[in-house]
Write a protein that holds these residues in place. Structure first.
Motif, PDB file in Angstrom:
ATOM      1  N   ASN A 147      34.045  33.200  56.897  1.00 38.05           N
ATOM      2  CA  ASN A 147      34.830  34.445  56.997  1.00 38.05           C
ATOM      3  C   ASN A 147      36.104  34.258  56.239  1.00 38.05           C
ATOM      4  N   GLN A 148      36.635  33.120  56.021  1.00 41.00           N
ATOM      5  CA  GLN A 148      38.028  33.023  55.654  1.00 41.00           C
ATOM      6  C   GLN A 148      37.956  32.738  53.936  1.00 41.00           C
ATOM      7  N   VAL A 149      36.905  32.030  53.441  1.00 42.98           N
ATOM      8  CA  VAL A 149      36.905  31.795  52.025  1.00 42.98           C
ATOM      9  C   VAL A 149      37.119  33.235  50.986  1.00 42.98           C
ATOM     10  N   PRO A 150      36.456  33.942  51.258  1.00 43.65           N
ATOM     11  CA  PRO A 150      36.454  35.406  50.850  1.00 43.65           C
ATOM     12  C   PRO A 150      38.002  35.915  51.033  1.00 43.65           C
ATOM     13  N   LEU A 151      38.523  35.698  52.218  1.00 43.14           N
ATOM     14  CA  LEU A 151      39.885  36.098  52.419  1.00 43.14           C
ATOM     15  C   LEU A 151      41.063  35.466  51.614  1.00 43.14           C
ATOM     16  N   CYS A 152      40.679  34.369  50.980  1.00 42.79           N
ATOM     17  CA  CYS A 152      41.630  33.843  50.050  1.00 42.79           C
ATOM     18  C   CYS A 152      41.911  34.545  48.837  1.00 42.79           C
ATOM     19  N   ARG A 153      40.907  35.639  48.605  1.00 43.68           N
ATOM     20  CA  ARG A 153      41.103  36.414  47.571  1.00 43.68           C
ATOM     21  C   ARG A 153      41.580  37.815  48.013  1.00 43.68           C
ATOM     22  N   ALA A 154      42.016  37.982  49.394  1.00 45.70           N
ATOM     23  CA  ALA A 154      42.518  39.121  49.798  1.00 45.70           C
ATOM     24  C   ALA A 154      43.844  39.877  48.891  1.00 45.70           C
ATOM     25  N   SER A 155      43.496  41.013  48.702  1.00 49.32           N
ATOM     26  CA  SER A 155      44.751  41.801  47.853  1.00 49.32           C
ATOM     27  C   SER A 155      46.213  41.333  48.134  1.00 49.32           C
ATOM     28  N   TYR A 156      46.390  40.990  49.604  1.00 42.24           N
ATOM     29  CA  TYR A 156      47.786  41.233  49.911  1.00 42.24           C
ATOM     30  C   TYR A 156      48.310  39.513  49.607  1.00 42.24           C
ATOM     31  N   GLY A 157      49.004  39.403  48.779  1.00 40.55           N
ATOM     32  CA  GLY A 157      49.598  37.927  48.560  1.00 40.55           C
ATOM     33  C   GLY A 157      49.768  36.969  49.581  1.00 40.55           C
ATOM     34  N   PRO A 158      50.418  37.241  50.661  1.00 39.32           N
ATOM     35  CA  PRO A 158      50.891  36.200  51.379  1.00 39.32           C
ATOM     36  C   PRO A 158      49.819  35.959  52.452  1.00 39.32           C
ATOM     37  N   TYR A 159      48.777  36.855  52.437  1.00 39.25           N
ATOM     38  CA  TYR A 159      47.654  36.594  53.329  1.00 39.25           C
ATOM     39  C   TYR A 159      46.823  35.892  52.491  1.00 39.25           C
ATOM     40  N   GLY A 160      46.458  35.889  51.380  1.00 44.07           N
ATOM     41  CA  GLY A 160      45.439  35.066  50.531  1.00 44.07           C
ATOM     42  C   GLY A 160      45.933  33.882  50.154  1.00 44.07           C
ATOM     43  N   ARG A 161      47.396  33.796  50.149  1.00 42.73           N
ATOM     44  CA  ARG A 161      47.801  32.117  49.974  1.00 42.73           C
ATOM     45  C   ARG A 161      47.688  31.415  51.246  1.00 42.73           C
ATOM     46  N   ALA A 162      47.977  32.240  52.196  1.00 42.10           N
ATOM     47  CA  ALA A 162      47.857  31.337  53.818  1.00 42.10           C
ATOM     48  C   ALA A 162      46.553  30.871  53.741  1.00 42.10           C
ATOM     49  N   MET A 163      45.463  31.606  53.538  1.00 41.40           N
ATOM     50  CA  MET A 163      44.051  31.300  53.599  1.00 41.40           C
ATOM     51  C   MET A 163      43.680  30.096  52.786  1.00 41.40           C
ATOM     52  N   VAL A 164      44.356  29.959  51.569  1.00 43.01           N
ATOM     53  CA  VAL A 164      43.887  28.795  50.883  1.00 43.01           C
ATOM     54  C   VAL A 164      44.205  27.514  51.496  1.00 43.01           C
ATOM     55  N   ARG A 165      45.140  27.315  52.243  1.00 46.49           N
ATOM     56  CA  ARG A 165      45.676  26.102  53.077  1.00 46.49           C
ATOM     57  C   ARG A 165      44.574  26.013  54.194  1.00 46.49           C
ATOM     58  N   VAL A 166      44.661  27.239  55.004  1.00 45.07           N
ATOM     59  CA  VAL A 166      43.941  27.099  56.289  1.00 45.07           C
ATOM     60  C   VAL A 166      42.555  26.798  55.786  1.00 45.07           C
ATOM     61  N   CYS A 167      41.908  27.193  54.652  1.00 47.91           N
ATOM     62  CA  CYS A 167      40.492  26.843  54.702  1.00 47.91           C
ATOM     63  C   CYS A 167      40.189  25.476  54.303  1.00 47.91           C
ATOM     64  N   LYS A 168      41.156  24.550  53.538  1.00 49.43           N
ATOM     65  CA  LYS A 168      40.871  23.219  53.246  1.00 49.43           C
ATOM     66  C   LYS A 168      41.068  22.709  54.742  1.00 49.43           C
ATOM     67  N   GLU A 169      41.912  22.928  55.537  1.00 48.86           N
ATOM     68  CA  GLU A 169      42.029  22.267  56.749  1.00 48.86           C
ATOM     69  C   GLU A 169      40.849  22.225  57.810  1.00 48.86           C
ATOM     70  N   GLU A 170      40.384  23.916  57.690  1.00 50.05           N
ATOM     71  CA  GLU A 170      39.166  24.160  58.259  1.00 50.05           C
ATOM     72  C   GLU A 170      37.911  23.381  57.945  1.00 50.05           C
ATOM     73  N   SER A 171      37.939  22.985  56.538  1.00 48.61           N
ATOM     74  CA  SER A 171      36.573  22.301  56.218  1.00 48.61           C
ATOM     75  C   SER A 171      36.638  21.040  56.955  1.00 48.61           C
TER      76      SER A 171
END
Ligand code: BYC
Length: 326
Positions: A147-171
């Motif tokens: 669900n969250q990998v595509p959210l790394c490209r969310a149009s709202y900057g702070p959300y997309g950037r938070a997701m990049v770090r979150v996804c690394k940890e989720e992995s």
């Protein structure tokens, strides 16, 4: 208020300059940042989704937190503690991202502990055995990644950037869950049964995490037009099942869906029907652990009041000192 979804109805001349700039940024895959103009409905949608996401991370600490004292070895305990701490960190990035949209942390916390806010349905299920730690990591964190990998490209900057770090940890979280299940599946008959039982209980709720079917998802079309969401709920669910099947084979577990089979024509797996009545019951607060999860969060919030007060007082004194020096 005009959004990209309405563009066919409104000619470019009828848009305000601000709306035109917003629409162009979205169309050109550029990011909307906190100081940019944005439609009220876009702001509201983001506050809704990001705050629900933050609440999910915070409530999501409880099912696994339940096993920290009973993890079967020191190594497992250390790994589980690190994972649960990561979830707290995710919640904090996400509350910060939501705050950039004009809502305060206190308002979000009030919404959560008063029971007004939603958080992911998945965290309202119990964790009776150690194998649940494996199933959560493999299935719940696996679904979260899909669900969250595509959210790394969310149009709202702070959300997309938070997701990049979150996804690394989720992995990392997903791999540790897979490894717990793999160890159990290589163990005694009783351990194998425990692992299969946990997979049976978490499989369907993990599919429901992706949200209601597309024809019952009121927010998807607009969120996709705004490029917050990049895929529909059903598309991501389908992709997730496609990822799970080969992993289940390696583990030696059975996915508890008798209708799951490869379809040559569609190039995807056919699957059985999710129990949507159960999903909507959980959303209404009637899942097996809703009351317990909320009560625990409420108590923790009340018992932590002195920490917040002390931190605020310290910040006030520091600000006075800085002012005196200046
Ligand atoms: N549970 O129109 P729809 C983690 C709500 S934590 C509860 O499709 P949307 C982890 C939905 O909010 C990661 N509610 O909505 C932590 C909406 O309600 P409202 C959790 C759900 O927003 C610890 C209504 O149903 N992940 O990984 O377009 C340990 C209609 O739905 C659920 C996120 O939060 C649900 N499952 O799409 C381990 C991901 N599904 O507000 C792991 C971020 C739907 O209109 N969120 N609802 O009353 C999203 O991607 C999207 O918000 C959703 C829903 C796909 C969830």
């Amino acid at each position: 208020m005009t959004s990209p979804a309405d563009l066919t109805l409104v000619s470019n001349d009828e848009l305000s300059d601000e709306e035109r700039i917003f629409n162009e940024l979205i169309a050109n895959e550029q990011r909307i940042e906190p100081r940019d103009w944005m439609p009220d409905a876009y702001r509201k949608t983001l506050i809704r989704q990001i705050s629900q996401h933050a609440h999910s991370e915070i409530i999501g600490m409880q099912p696994e937190g339940n096993w920290i004292t009973r993890a079967p070895s020191l190594k497992r305990k250390a790994i589980l503690m690190a994972k649960v701490q990561d979830e707290a960190g995710h919640g904090l990035y996400l509350y910060s991202a939501a705050q950039t949209l004009g809502i305060t942390r206190d308002e979000m916390m009030d919404q959560l502990i008063s029971g007004k806010a939603k958080y992911s349905s998945i965290f309202n299920y119990p964790t009776p055995t150690w194998a649940d730690m494996g199933a959560i990591g493999w299935l719940v964190d696996g679904a979260a990644i899909a669900n969250q990998v595509p959210l790394c490209r969310a149009s709202y900057g702070p959300y997309g950037r938070a997701m990049v770090r979150v996804c690394k940890e989720e992995s990392f979280h997903q791999r540790q869950g897979f490894e717990i299940l793999l160890t159990l599946m290589q163990g005694s008959e009783e351990q194998k049964r425990m692992a299969q039982d946990a997979v049976n209980r978490w499989y369907w709720p993990s599919l429901a995490m992706f949200g209601p079917p597309d024809d019952q998802s009121p927010n998807s079309a607009q969120s996709m037009a705004w490029k917050i969401k990049r895929f529909t709920n059903d598309e991501l669910r389908q992709r997730f099942v496609g990822m799970l099947v080969p992993q289940a084979e390696i583990l030696g577990v059975t996915l508890p869906d008798p209708d799951l089979k490869w379809n040559d024509e569609t190039g995807e797996y056919d699957m059985g029907e999710i129990d949507w009545d159960e999903f909507f019951q959980v959303l209404r607060g009637n899942g097996p652990c809703n009351a317990e999860r909320l009560e625990r969060r409420r108590t923790a919030h009340e018992e932590g009041a002195w920490v917040r007060e002390a931190a605020a007082e310290y910040a006030r004194k520091q600000a006075l000192k800085t002012k005196a020096v200046a």
